[in-house]
Design a protein around this motif. Structure first.
Motif, PDB file in Angstrom:
ATOM      1  N   SER A   1       1.656   6.400  -6.744  1.00 23.06           N
ATOM      2  CA  SER A   1       0.274   6.722  -7.457  1.00 23.06           C
ATOM      3  C   SER A   1       0.580   8.856  -7.737  1.00 23.06           C
ATOM      4  O   SER A   1       0.082   9.088  -7.944  1.00 23.06           O
ATOM      5  CB  SER A   1      -1.037   6.595  -6.540  1.00 23.06           C
ATOM      6  OG  SER A   1      -1.264   5.183  -7.259  1.00 23.06           O
ATOM      7  N   SER A   2       1.304   8.983  -6.416  1.00 22.89           N
ATOM      8  CA  SER A   2       1.509  10.534  -5.941  1.00 22.89           C
ATOM      9  C   SER A   2       2.351  11.393  -6.516  1.00 22.89           C
ATOM     10  O   SER A   2       2.989  12.407  -6.403  1.00 22.89           O
ATOM     11  CB  SER A   2       1.731  10.537  -4.852  1.00 22.89           C
ATOM     12  OG  SER A   2       3.223   9.899  -4.718  1.00 22.89           O
TER      13      SER A   2
ATOM     14  N   LEU B   1       0.959  -1.832  -0.017  1.00 23.95           N
ATOM     15  CA  LEU B   1      -0.036   0.205   0.013  1.00 23.95           C
ATOM     16  C   LEU B   1       0.850   1.111   0.041  1.00 23.95           C
ATOM     17  O   LEU B   1       0.753   2.246  -0.943  1.00 23.95           O
ATOM     18  CB  LEU B   1      -0.493  -0.057   1.048  1.00 23.95           C
ATOM     19  CG  LEU B   1      -2.068   1.143   1.309  1.00 23.95           C
ATOM     20  CD1 LEU B   1      -2.795   1.568  -0.155  1.00 23.95           C
ATOM     21  CD2 LEU B   1      -3.009   1.008   2.350  1.00 23.95           C
TER      22      LEU B   1
ATOM     23  N   VAL C   1      -7.424   3.764   4.091  1.00 21.90           N
ATOM     24  CA  VAL C   1      -6.868   4.177   3.842  1.00 21.90           C
ATOM     25  C   VAL C   1      -6.730   3.662   1.940  1.00 21.90           C
ATOM     26  O   VAL C   1      -6.410   4.720   1.252  1.00 21.90           O
ATOM     27  CB  VAL C   1      -5.579   4.268   4.498  1.00 21.90           C
ATOM     28  CG1 VAL C   1      -4.255   5.165   3.149  1.00 21.90           C
ATOM     29  CG2 VAL C   1      -5.077   4.814   5.681  1.00 21.90           C
ATOM     30  N   ALA C   2      -6.963   2.673   1.961  1.00 22.93           N
ATOM     31  CA  ALA C   2      -7.049   2.239   0.320  1.00 22.93           C
ATOM     32  C   ALA C   2      -7.853   3.212   0.147  1.00 22.93           C
ATOM     33  O   ALA C   2      -7.736   3.290  -1.631  1.00 22.93           O
ATOM     34  CB  ALA C   2      -6.964   0.706   0.321  1.00 22.93           C
TER      35      ALA C   2
ATOM     36  N   ALA D   1      -1.501  10.352   3.854  1.00 27.40           N
ATOM     37  CA  ALA D   1      -2.774  10.130   3.834  1.00 27.40           C
ATOM     38  C   ALA D   1      -3.760  10.230   4.996  1.00 27.40           C
ATOM     39  O   ALA D   1      -4.547  10.441   4.530  1.00 27.40           O
ATOM     40  CB  ALA D   1      -3.083   8.578   2.970  1.00 27.40           C
TER      41      ALA D   1
ATOM     42  N   VAL E   1      -7.914  11.734  -1.500  1.00 23.07           N
ATOM     43  CA  VAL E   1      -6.367  11.996  -1.074  1.00 23.07           C
ATOM     44  C   VAL E   1      -6.083  12.672  -2.237  1.00 23.07           C
ATOM     45  O   VAL E   1      -5.440  13.618  -2.213  1.00 23.07           O
ATOM     46  CB  VAL E   1      -5.211  11.342  -0.382  1.00 23.07           C
ATOM     47  CG1 VAL E   1      -3.793  11.656  -0.369  1.00 23.07           C
ATOM     48  CG2 VAL E   1      -6.015  10.422   1.112  1.00 23.07           C
ATOM     49  N   TRP E   2      -5.858  12.037  -3.000  1.00 24.18           N
ATOM     50  CA  TRP E   2      -5.556  13.007  -4.643  1.00 24.18           C
ATOM     51  C   TRP E   2      -6.705  14.014  -4.431  1.00 24.18           C
ATOM     52  O   TRP E   2      -5.843  15.144  -5.094  1.00 24.18           O
ATOM     53  CB  TRP E   2      -5.808  11.308  -5.657  1.00 24.18           C
ATOM     54  CG  TRP E   2      -4.941  10.312  -5.151  1.00 24.18           C
ATOM     55  CD1 TRP E   2      -5.867   9.332  -5.844  1.00 24.18           C
ATOM     56  CD2 TRP E   2      -4.449  10.398  -4.875  1.00 24.18           C
ATOM     57  NE1 TRP E   2      -5.215   7.979  -5.249  1.00 24.18           N
ATOM     58  CE2 TRP E   2      -3.871   8.551  -5.103  1.00 24.18           C
ATOM     59  CE3 TRP E   2      -2.932  10.808  -4.079  1.00 24.18           C
ATOM     60  CZ2 TRP E   2      -2.893   8.118  -4.424  1.00 24.18           C
ATOM     61  CZ3 TRP E   2      -2.323  10.268  -3.675  1.00 24.18           C
ATOM     62  CH2 TRP E   2      -1.843   8.738  -3.342  1.00 24.18           C
TER      63      TRP E   2
ATOM     64  N   THR F   1       2.339   6.821   3.042  1.00 23.73           N
ATOM     65  CA  THR F   1       0.755   6.053   3.696  1.00 23.73           C
ATOM     66  C   THR F   1       0.500   6.894   5.337  1.00 23.73           C
ATOM     67  O   THR F   1      -1.005   7.299   5.548  1.00 23.73           O
ATOM     68  CB  THR F   1       1.268   4.638   4.782  1.00 23.73           C
ATOM     69  OG1 THR F   1       1.674   4.510   3.640  1.00 23.73           O
ATOM     70  CG2 THR F   1      -0.166   4.067   5.577  1.00 23.73           C
TER      71      THR F   1
ATOM     72  N   LEU G   1       0.465   4.418  -3.429  1.00 27.87           N
ATOM     73  CA  LEU G   1       0.188   5.518  -2.589  1.00 27.87           C
ATOM     74  C   LEU G   1       1.349   6.172  -3.529  1.00 27.87           C
ATOM     75  O   LEU G   1       1.734   7.369  -4.142  1.00 27.87           O
ATOM     76  CB  LEU G   1       0.352   5.615  -1.526  1.00 27.87           C
ATOM     77  CG  LEU G   1      -0.929   4.958  -0.862  1.00 27.87           C
ATOM     78  CD1 LEU G   1      -1.424   5.495   0.704  1.00 27.87           C
ATOM     79  CD2 LEU G   1      -2.242   5.748  -1.246  1.00 27.87           C
TER      80      LEU G   1
ATOM     81  N   SER H   1      -8.207   6.532  -1.192  1.00 29.25           N
ATOM     82  CA  SER H   1      -7.519   7.399  -1.853  1.00 29.25           C
ATOM     83  C   SER H   1      -7.332   8.027  -2.656  1.00 29.25           C
ATOM     84  O   SER H   1      -6.765   9.460  -2.711  1.00 29.25           O
ATOM     85  CB  SER H   1      -6.170   6.207  -1.924  1.00 29.25           C
ATOM     86  OG  SER H   1      -7.130   4.979  -2.610  1.00 29.25           O
TER      87      SER H   1
END
Length: 444
Positions: free
Chosen positions: A31-32, A24, A427-428, A112, A434-435, A109, A28, A431
């Motif tokens: 992905s960020s 995870l 969190v997953a 987020a 968060v983005w 992590t 993240l 997400s």
């Protein structure tokens, strides 16, 4: 009991959990677009480079710096000293490498977690801001059941990682420093905990804001003296970490060896113990902050992970490995104290004992608040359950002074895992939120 807890901890921290934690965090990070590396100047400017919020006392909340200090105080506990030494004893020098890996991917992590905690903030009956995994699970996912599961695990963990473990190590430090008997230390720790819990979140935040910077600089200063005293041995210690990361490695100063499974397990588990990325605990401190925006407050989470694991834990690890005392029978804080004594002479043990004492007290500060927030979620904002929780927490702070090191560490590992599983799932799933918050601030 120790054997049972160890077996249960091995199951909780099995390959599936390790893959979830690292996977995870890695996902993240990718992905960020590697945000912690890509925007490190922005992160520095928004956090350590600018502490303008330190003196603020906003209504209904705490300042961003105070929230960070509370979270960092609970994060930089005895895990940064005794926990690192324990990881090296149980998993070999290579365990430190996996602590670094867990920290590098754990930065996003924790980022987020903090973003979500501030995004789904609420207020209690006294008007204080609060947030954390319970808030984003219930309001973001619409799952009060998952929030209740986390709160139950968090309540139990507050007695392990945030209480018994810290009290045991603090009592050992007082015994080493001044020869205080464990029962006396337990009584004093219980009194300290009682006073802290009566002060409330703002008092905790102000005290953490004063204590945490001093204790961190004190410990890093001593570590710098050790490393500069013999740079060649420090470099050899770093080499041993790399060599032991993926296979068997002879113990520094001994003939024992470790398999890669134990190396990874203890490295990741102790890494999470030191920086709390994935546990969701630190998000509760940031959820009390009056932040400019969720995305900007999240940058403090990245800074916490970097300082606690990549800096403070590395200082401990290099000292312990370079001393050549790993595998000689000493463990935890005792091993760390002997390692510093090997470089600094007799006062090196006193230095470690003072550091452990300060780190343990700061962790008791933060986790006393985390546990109360979890209980408030489970039982409502009524005073009855909170009163009983405070009594139990204070009692455990006293009894923990009498505990045995490895038993308490095994319990802490188990409870950490039970907290991490529901939080990582939340969190997953959240997400995308968060983005969106990052895009609002032009960070993604």
């Amino acid at each position: 009991m120790e054997g049972l807890l160890s077996r249960m901890g091995s199951w909780v921290w099995g390959p599936g959990t390790l893959a979830l934690v690292l996977g995870l965090g890695g996902w993240l990070t990718v992905s960020s677009r590697f945000f912690p590396l890509r925007r490190w100047r922005t992160i520095w400017r928004e956090t350590w480079g600018s502490l303008l919020g330190r003196g603020e006392r906003p209504a209904g909340g705490v300042s961003p710096f105070q929230a960070m200090a509370t979270a960092l105080g609970s994060t930089v506990g005895v895990g940064s000293i005794a926990g690192v030494a324990s990881a090296i004893t149980l998993g070999g020098p290579g365990a430190v490498f996996w602590m670094w890996v867990s920290a590098l991917v754990g930065m996003m992590t924790k980022y987020a977690e903090v973003v979500l905690a501030v995004r789904y903030q609420g207020r209690d009956r006294q008007g204080n801001r609060w947030g954390g995994p319970m808030a984003y699970m219930a309001r973001g996912l619409g799952s009060r059941r998952l929030a209740g599961l986390f709160a139950a695990a968090g309540t139990a963990a507050s007695f392990g990682i945030g209480n018994l473990n810290q009290s045991q190590e603090a009592a050992a430090a007082l015994e080493s420093l001044w020869g205080w008997p464990r029962p006396l230390s337990g009584c004093l720790l219980a009194l300290f905990t009682l006073l802290v819990m009566k002060g409330g979140v703002r008092w905790v935040a102000r005290l953490a804001g004063a204590l945490v910077p001093v204790m961190a600089l004190f410990y890093l200063g001593g570590g710098a003296v050790v490393i500069l005293q013999d740079p060649a041995r420090a470099a050899q210690a770093l080499g041993a970490i790399g060599k032991g990361a993926f296979g068997w490695q002879a113990a520094a100063g001994g003939a024992a060896g470790w398999g890669i499974g134990e190396t990874v397990r203890y490295g990741v588990a102790r890494g999470i113990f030191s920086n709390e990325a994935g546990l969701g605990s630190a998000a509760m401190a940031h959820g009390a902050a009056q932040a400019q925006s969720p995305a900007r407050q999240g940058m403090w989470g990245i800074g916490e992970v970097f300082l606690s694991t990549m800096v403070i834990c590395t200082v401990t690890a290099v000292t312990v490995i370079a001393s050549g005392l790993a595998g000689t029978g000493a463990e935890g804080g005792q091993l760390a104290a002997r390692a510093f004594q090997a470089f600094l002479g007799p006062w090196g043990g006193e230095f470690v004992s003072l550091s452990i004492l300060a780190f343990a007290l700061s962790t008791l500060l933060g986790w006393s608040y985390y546990g109360q927030r979890c209980v408030a979620w489970l039982a409502g904002e009524g005073e009855g359950a909170a009163r009983w929780y405070r009594r139990a927490f204070v009692l455990c702070a006293g009894l923990g002074a009498l505990g045995r090191s490895q038993t308490v560490w095994a319990l802490a590992d188990l409870l950490n895992g039970l907290m991490a599983l529901p939080n990582l799932a939340a969190v997953a799933l959240l997400s995308p939120v968060v983005w969106r918050e990052m895009k609002k601030e032009g960070l993604l």
